[in-house]
Design a protein around this motif. Sequence first.
Motif, PDB file in Angstrom:
ATOM      1  N   SER A   1       4.840  10.009  38.429  1.00 55.52           N
ATOM      2  CA  SER A   1       4.919  10.044  36.967  1.00 55.52           C
ATOM      3  C   SER A   1       4.584   8.719  36.293  1.00 55.52           C
ATOM      4  N   GLY A   2       4.033   7.779  37.040  1.00 56.99           N
ATOM      5  CA  GLY A   2       3.628   6.516  36.423  1.00 56.99           C
ATOM      6  C   GLY A   2       4.812   5.888  35.731  1.00 56.99           C
ATOM      7  N   LYS A   3       4.558   5.326  34.584  1.00 53.76           N
ATOM      8  CA  LYS A   3       5.659   4.739  33.825  1.00 53.76           C
ATOM      9  C   LYS A   3       5.743   5.377  32.449  1.00 53.76           C
ATOM     10  N   VAL A   4       5.474   6.672  32.404  1.00 56.63           N
ATOM     11  CA  VAL A   4       5.587   7.406  31.146  1.00 56.63           C
ATOM     12  C   VAL A   4       7.055   7.415  30.724  1.00 56.63           C
ATOM     13  N   VAL A   5       7.299   7.064  29.487  1.00 53.12           N
ATOM     14  CA  VAL A   5       8.655   7.147  28.952  1.00 53.12           C
ATOM     15  C   VAL A   5       8.788   8.504  28.265  1.00 53.12           C
ATOM     16  N   GLU A   6       9.709   9.315  28.731  1.00 49.78           N
ATOM     17  CA  GLU A   6       9.951  10.611  28.091  1.00 49.78           C
ATOM     18  C   GLU A   6      11.274  10.506  27.361  1.00 49.78           C
ATOM     19  N   ILE A   7      11.221  10.737  26.072  1.00 49.30           N
ATOM     20  CA  ILE A   7      12.414  10.555  25.257  1.00 49.30           C
ATOM     21  C   ILE A   7      12.560  11.716  24.284  1.00 49.30           C
ATOM     22  N   GLU A   8      13.779  12.106  24.049  1.00 46.44           N
ATOM     23  CA  GLU A   8      14.053  13.164  23.074  1.00 46.44           C
ATOM     24  C   GLU A   8      13.756  12.594  21.683  1.00 46.44           C
ATOM     25  N   PHE A   9      13.071  13.372  20.855  1.00 44.23           N
ATOM     26  CA  PHE A   9      12.647  12.850  19.552  1.00 44.23           C
ATOM     27  C   PHE A   9      13.810  12.286  18.739  1.00 44.23           C
ATOM     28  N   GLU A  10      14.965  12.933  18.812  1.00 42.69           N
ATOM     29  CA  GLU A  10      16.117  12.494  18.015  1.00 42.69           C
ATOM     30  C   GLU A  10      16.482  11.027  18.283  1.00 42.69           C
ATOM     31  N   LYS A  11      16.195  10.581  19.506  1.00 47.52           N
ATOM     32  CA  LYS A  11      16.534   9.197  19.850  1.00 47.52           C
ATOM     33  C   LYS A  11      15.589   8.206  19.163  1.00 47.52           C
ATOM     34  N   LEU A  12      14.437   8.699  18.726  1.00 46.57           N
ATOM     35  CA  LEU A  12      13.498   7.832  17.994  1.00 46.57           C
ATOM     36  C   LEU A  12      13.830   7.783  16.504  1.00 46.57           C
ATOM     37  N   LEU A  13      14.626   8.732  16.043  1.00 45.28           N
ATOM     38  CA  LEU A  13      14.959   8.789  14.621  1.00 45.28           C
ATOM     39  C   LEU A  13      16.395   9.291  14.441  1.00 45.28           C
ATOM     40  N   PRO A  14      17.362   8.466  14.861  1.00 49.97           N
ATOM     41  CA  PRO A  14      18.757   8.906  14.764  1.00 49.97           C
ATOM     42  C   PRO A  14      19.219   9.006  13.314  1.00 49.97           C
ATOM     43  N   LEU A  15      20.195   9.852  13.084  1.00 51.53           N
ATOM     44  CA  LEU A  15      20.770  10.036  11.742  1.00 51.53           C
ATOM     45  C   LEU A  15      19.685  10.283  10.697  1.00 51.53           C
ATOM     46  N   SER A  16      18.710  11.091  11.078  1.00 52.99           N
ATOM     47  CA  SER A  16      17.545  11.269  10.203  1.00 52.99           C
ATOM     48  C   SER A  16      17.816  12.197   9.027  1.00 52.99           C
ATOM     49  N   PHE A  17      16.965  12.081   8.036  1.00 51.01           N
ATOM     50  CA  PHE A  17      16.951  12.980   6.891  1.00 51.01           C
ATOM     51  C   PHE A  17      15.914  14.050   7.184  1.00 51.01           C
ATOM     52  N   GLY A  18      16.339  15.309   7.176  1.00 50.87           N
ATOM     53  CA  GLY A  18      15.408  16.372   7.523  1.00 50.87           C
ATOM     54  C   GLY A  18      15.475  17.528   6.560  1.00 50.87           C
ATOM     55  N   PRO A  19      14.598  18.517   6.758  1.00 54.15           N
ATOM     56  CA  PRO A  19      14.518  19.657   5.831  1.00 54.15           C
ATOM     57  C   PRO A  19      15.871  20.339   5.602  1.00 54.15           C
ATOM     58  N   GLY A  20      16.705  20.434   6.632  1.00 50.76           N
ATOM     59  CA  GLY A  20      17.999  21.107   6.499  1.00 50.76           C
ATOM     60  C   GLY A  20      18.947  20.395   5.550  1.00 50.76           C
ATOM     61  N   ASP A  21      18.743  19.106   5.338  1.00 52.51           N
ATOM     62  CA  ASP A  21      19.649  18.347   4.474  1.00 52.51           C
ATOM     63  C   ASP A  21      19.622  18.830   3.024  1.00 52.51           C
ATOM     64  N   LEU A  22      18.526  19.460   2.640  1.00 52.43           N
ATOM     65  CA  LEU A  22      18.433  19.965   1.264  1.00 52.43           C
ATOM     66  C   LEU A  22      19.362  21.154   1.050  1.00 52.43           C
ATOM     67  N   GLU A  23      19.802  21.760   2.157  1.00 49.91           N
ATOM     68  CA  GLU A  23      20.672  22.938   2.076  1.00 49.91           C
ATOM     69  C   GLU A  23      22.152  22.574   2.086  1.00 49.91           C
ATOM     70  N   LEU A  24      22.478  21.321   2.243  1.00 48.18           N
ATOM     71  CA  LEU A  24      23.882  20.907   2.339  1.00 48.18           C
ATOM     72  C   LEU A  24      24.605  21.126   1.000  1.00 48.18           C
ATOM     73  N   PRO A  25      25.931  21.339   1.068  1.00 49.60           N
ATOM     74  CA  PRO A  25      26.689  21.543  -0.168  1.00 49.60           C
ATOM     75  C   PRO A  25      26.526  20.336  -1.109  1.00 49.60           C
ATOM     76  N   ARG A  26      26.489  20.625  -2.375  1.00 45.89           N
ATOM     77  CA  ARG A  26      26.330  19.562  -3.387  1.00 45.89           C
ATOM     78  C   ARG A  26      27.468  19.621  -4.388  1.00 45.89           C
ATOM     79  N   GLY A  27      27.645  18.528  -5.064  1.00 42.97           N
ATOM     80  CA  GLY A  27      28.628  18.495  -6.124  1.00 42.97           C
ATOM     81  C   GLY A  27      28.105  19.275  -7.331  1.00 42.97           C
ATOM     82  N   PRO A  28      28.967  19.492  -8.319  1.00 43.39           N
ATOM     83  CA  PRO A  28      28.506  20.209  -9.517  1.00 43.39           C
ATOM     84  C   PRO A  28      27.422  19.409 -10.240  1.00 43.39           C
ATOM     85  N   PRO A  29      26.456  20.106 -10.858  1.00 46.76           N
ATOM     86  CA  PRO A  29      25.422  19.385 -11.606  1.00 46.76           C
ATOM     87  C   PRO A  29      26.035  18.607 -12.772  1.00 46.76           C
ATOM     88  N   GLU A  30      25.472  17.470 -13.044  1.00 46.99           N
ATOM     89  CA  GLU A  30      26.012  16.638 -14.136  1.00 46.99           C
ATOM     90  C   GLU A  30      25.455  17.077 -15.462  1.00 46.99           C
TER      91      GLU A  30
END
Length: 157
Positions: A128-157
Amino acid sequence: MLSSEQRSQLISAAFEAREKSYSPYSKFRVGASLLAATGQIIKGQMLRMLAMVGGGTICAERTALVKAVSDGIKDFVALAVITDVNSAVSPCGICRQFIREFCSLKMPVLLVPGDYKEKSPNGPEDGSGKVVEIEFEKLLPLSFGPGDLELPRGPPE
Ligand code: ZN
């Protein structure tokens, strides 16, 4: 889990993509390949224009994703990236966020050293040579993603 055949095909495709890199000024070639859930492999390469700042560069990873999504392909199994550098180089910040938009956090990313073929003359099965195989999440921890738009929100101001 990638099969050894998928892994081999993906790495070969990244090499092929790197050959078509458009980087006459920087001389820094980059190739990327995406394995889609359909089994298709989509190749992308660095497109670095004379005006390198601002929008003058499109990285290989984003090229591959744009090609795929433009053709209606939106489910991906793995990504491979290769540069001319003889060590594993990972995607830039813009690409990481772009990948986040379309790929699973659990998707494996193969970071392939530029001298991989010389170091693994018998192909990917050769240790396998020296290929680094890494889970994508480890390259972008605590990321902002499409699902975050669905999270509960406070009342509109
Ligand atoms: Zn990038």
